[in-house]
Design a protein around this motif. Structure first.
Motif, mmCIF file in Angstrom:
data_model
loop_
_atom_site.group_PDB
_atom_site.id
_atom_site.type_symbol
_atom_site.label_atom_id
_atom_site.label_comp_id
_atom_site.label_asym_id
_atom_site.label_seq_id
_atom_site.Cartn_x
_atom_site.Cartn_y
_atom_site.Cartn_z
ATOM 1 N N GLU A 252 0.802 -1.224 0.000
ATOM 2 C CA GLU A 252 0.000 0.000 0.000
ATOM 3 C C GLU A 252 0.837 1.277 0.000
ATOM 4 O OE1 GLU A 252 -3.587 0.479 -0.155
ATOM 5 O OE2 GLU A 252 -3.138 -1.462 -1.080
ATOM 6 N N GLN A 274 -5.170 -5.040 -5.839
ATOM 7 C CA GLN A 274 -6.496 -4.449 -5.978
ATOM 8 C C GLN A 274 -6.322 -3.010 -6.468
ATOM 9 O OE1 GLN A 274 -9.652 -5.602 -3.318
ATOM 10 N NE2 GLN A 274 -8.216 -6.718 -2.021
ATOM 11 N N LEU A 276 -6.425 0.684 -8.532
ATOM 12 C CA LEU A 276 -7.414 1.716 -8.744
ATOM 13 C C LEU A 276 -7.784 1.771 -10.225
ATOM 14 C CD1 LEU A 276 -5.605 2.594 -6.164
ATOM 15 C CD2 LEU A 276 -6.735 4.792 -6.449
ATOM 16 N N ASN A 307 -4.158 6.348 -0.011
ATOM 17 C CA ASN A 307 -5.570 6.548 0.301
ATOM 18 C C ASN A 307 -6.132 7.751 -0.458
ATOM 19 O OD1 ASN A 307 -7.996 5.880 1.510
ATOM 20 N ND2 ASN A 307 -7.644 7.138 3.297
ATOM 21 N N ASN A 330 -14.647 6.944 -2.754
ATOM 22 C CA ASN A 330 -14.116 5.627 -3.126
ATOM 23 C C ASN A 330 -14.310 5.326 -4.611
ATOM 24 O OD1 ASN A 330 -16.829 5.093 -3.359
ATOM 25 N ND2 ASN A 330 -16.864 3.406 -1.885
ATOM 26 N N ARG A 376 -9.805 3.710 1.466
ATOM 27 C CA ARG A 376 -9.220 2.511 0.863
ATOM 28 C C ARG A 376 -8.772 1.511 1.924
ATOM 29 N NH1 ARG A 376 -6.974 0.292 -3.705
ATOM 30 N NH2 ARG A 376 -5.122 -0.970 -3.349
ATOM 31 N N GLN A 377 -8.116 1.976 2.968
ATOM 32 C CA GLN A 377 -7.588 1.050 3.975
ATOM 33 C C GLN A 377 -8.715 0.303 4.685
ATOM 34 O OE1 GLN A 377 -4.361 0.483 3.887
ATOM 35 N NE2 GLN A 377 -4.379 2.030 2.268
ATOM 36 N N ASN A 379 -11.672 -0.255 3.427
ATOM 37 C CA ASN A 379 -12.285 -1.156 2.441
ATOM 38 C C ASN A 379 -11.429 -2.399 2.199
ATOM 39 O OD1 ASN A 379 -14.430 0.584 2.147
ATOM 40 N ND2 ASN A 379 -13.615 1.597 0.327
ATOM 41 N N LEU A 380 -10.108 -2.227 2.227
ATOM 42 C CA LEU A 380 -9.226 -3.380 2.056
ATOM 43 C C LEU A 380 -9.445 -4.392 3.181
ATOM 44 C CD1 LEU A 380 -5.866 -1.757 0.914
ATOM 45 C CD2 LEU A 380 -7.164 -3.477 -0.333
ATOM 46 N N VAL A 385 -12.757 -3.480 -1.825
ATOM 47 C CA VAL A 385 -12.147 -2.671 -2.872
ATOM 48 C C VAL A 385 -12.280 -3.411 -4.195
ATOM 49 C CG1 VAL A 385 -10.000 -1.695 -3.756
ATOM 50 C CG2 VAL A 385 -10.541 -1.518 -1.330
#
Length: 387
Positions: A252, A274, A276, A307, A330, A376-377, A379-380, A385
């Motif tokens: 990340e 995963q 973007l 993020n 997101n 993002r974090q 959701n991970l 994501v």
């Protein structure tokens, strides 16, 4: 006397240029940008190049810091053992850090029969070939644009506004848009005279026609392919870990899972497998984060996690209209959009502003900023994501 840290940036698009400029926040960093072309390509304007209302290029002197060394070559292999990059000429460049910013491509899938007769619209040379081809056919000759994503929509609109007869073939029109934004796009396409063949695919391309899934044939003096993205194979060819599309696998912080000296940026990055959405809008925040990861390590600090927050998608629908699809941070589309002439003005200001951001970063490294807080974090951790 201190020795400068050598950073090689591979790729001179939006991500590569921004990352190279941002690294100049430290004067003890020696930055080399490797790119196969001598000019910066405004990829988001390639459809305008074909339509004849923009050249889609800028001099690197406009967008790249004077202190960044530009090497106009193609990188052929990254050697992990020696931390060097071999160029097409046989020259090698040693690095302490490498930023992998090779971007994305938009090839015609080889599995499509007659793929060689289609014109992709993802790179400068491909757009130039299409421009030359269109110059040899009458304005009233039918053109088919394959793909209903943002690139396909913009290309079809631009060509139709220029007076071409355009059919857009797609499995789904504007799949990343909310229903209102999709209706806005469809309305403008109708006004421009674009025929939309929805929920269909092209199964064969010939020099003067295309074949649809059900066997129907449509005349096409030029078939423009905008469906799907790919990435250059440099990472995979170099033995680095990649995802199924060939994007460099990273953590990340955008650091390669294979080597802490290699950092990814832009469309070719696959953080946590995963990635973007491939876009200029998200490539530039990734580039900034990649540079900041390198700078943090040089300062002996732990780099932060990615993020970025998305705010929407901007679509040009010719020179006189557009659609702005608003989104959650997101990147999920909101039921809110702006259409018409105002959206077209906003889109043009975004395109012009992108080059301005790069130029400003060249003059004042660290000036570029972007929305954060895309969750993002979180959701991970939840496994939500989208890939």
């Amino acid at each position: 006397m201190s020795i400068a840290t050598r950073v090689v940036v591979v790729g001179g698009g939006y991500a590569g240029v921004l990352a190279a400029n941002r690294l100049r926040r430290r004067t003890d960093v020696d930055v080399t940008l490797v790119n196969p072309r001598p000019q910066f390509v405004e990829r988001i304007r390639l459809h305008q190049l074909v339509a004849g209302n923009d050249d889609a290029v800028e001099d690197y002197a406009t967008v790249l810091a004077d202190s960044v060394k530009l090497v106009v070559e193609r990188a052929e292999r990254i050697d992990l053992a020696t931390h060097s990059v071999r160029l097409a000429s046989g020259v090698t460049l040693d690095f302490d850090y490498l930023i992998y910013a090779v971007g994305s491509t938009a090839p015609v899938p080889a599995a499509v029969p007659g793929a060689e007769f289609a014109f992709p619209l993802g790179e400068l040379e491909a757009a130039q070939r299409l421009t030359a081809h269109l110059a040899d056919i009458p304005m009233q000759a039918p053109i088919v644009v394959v793909g209903g994503g943002l690139t396909g929509i913009e290309a079809a609109s631009e060509f139709a506004e220029a007076g071409r007869s355009v059919t857009l073939v797609t499995s789904a029109l504007g799949p990343s848009l909310a229903s209102g934004g999709r209706r806005s796009v469809a309305k403008r396409l109708r006004k421009l005279g674009v025929t939309v063949v929805d929920n269909d695919t092209v199964t064969r391309v010939q020099p003067d026609r295309i074949t649809l899934r059900d066997g129907r044939e449509l005349p096409s003096a030029a078939t423009v392919w905008t469906a799907g993205f790919g990435v250059p194979t440099l990472a995979a060819d170099s033995g680095l870990s990649t995802d199924r599309l060939g994007r460099l696998l990273t953590d990340e912080t955008l650091t390669s899972v294979d080597d802490p000296a290699i950092i990814a940026a832009g469309d070719a990055a696959s953080p946590s497998a995963q990635p973007l959405r491939m876009s200029c809008q998200l490539a530039m925040p990734l580039a900034s984060h990649a540079a900041d990861t390198v700078l943090a390590r040089l300062e002996g600090k732990e780099p932060g996690n990615l993020n970025p927050a998305s705010v929407g998608q901007c679509i040009s629908l010719g020179r006189r209209a557009g659609t702005i699809q608003m989104s959650h941070f997101n990147d999920q589309a909101l039921p809110l959009h702006i259409g018409g002439r105002l959206a077209g003005v906003i889109k043009e200001s975004v395109c012009a502003g992108t080059v301005s951001f790069l130029a400003k970063e060249a003059r004042k490294p660290g000036s570029y900023f972007w929305p954060r807080g895309g969750q993002r974090q979180k959701n991970l951790k939840r496994g939500t994501v989208d890939v």
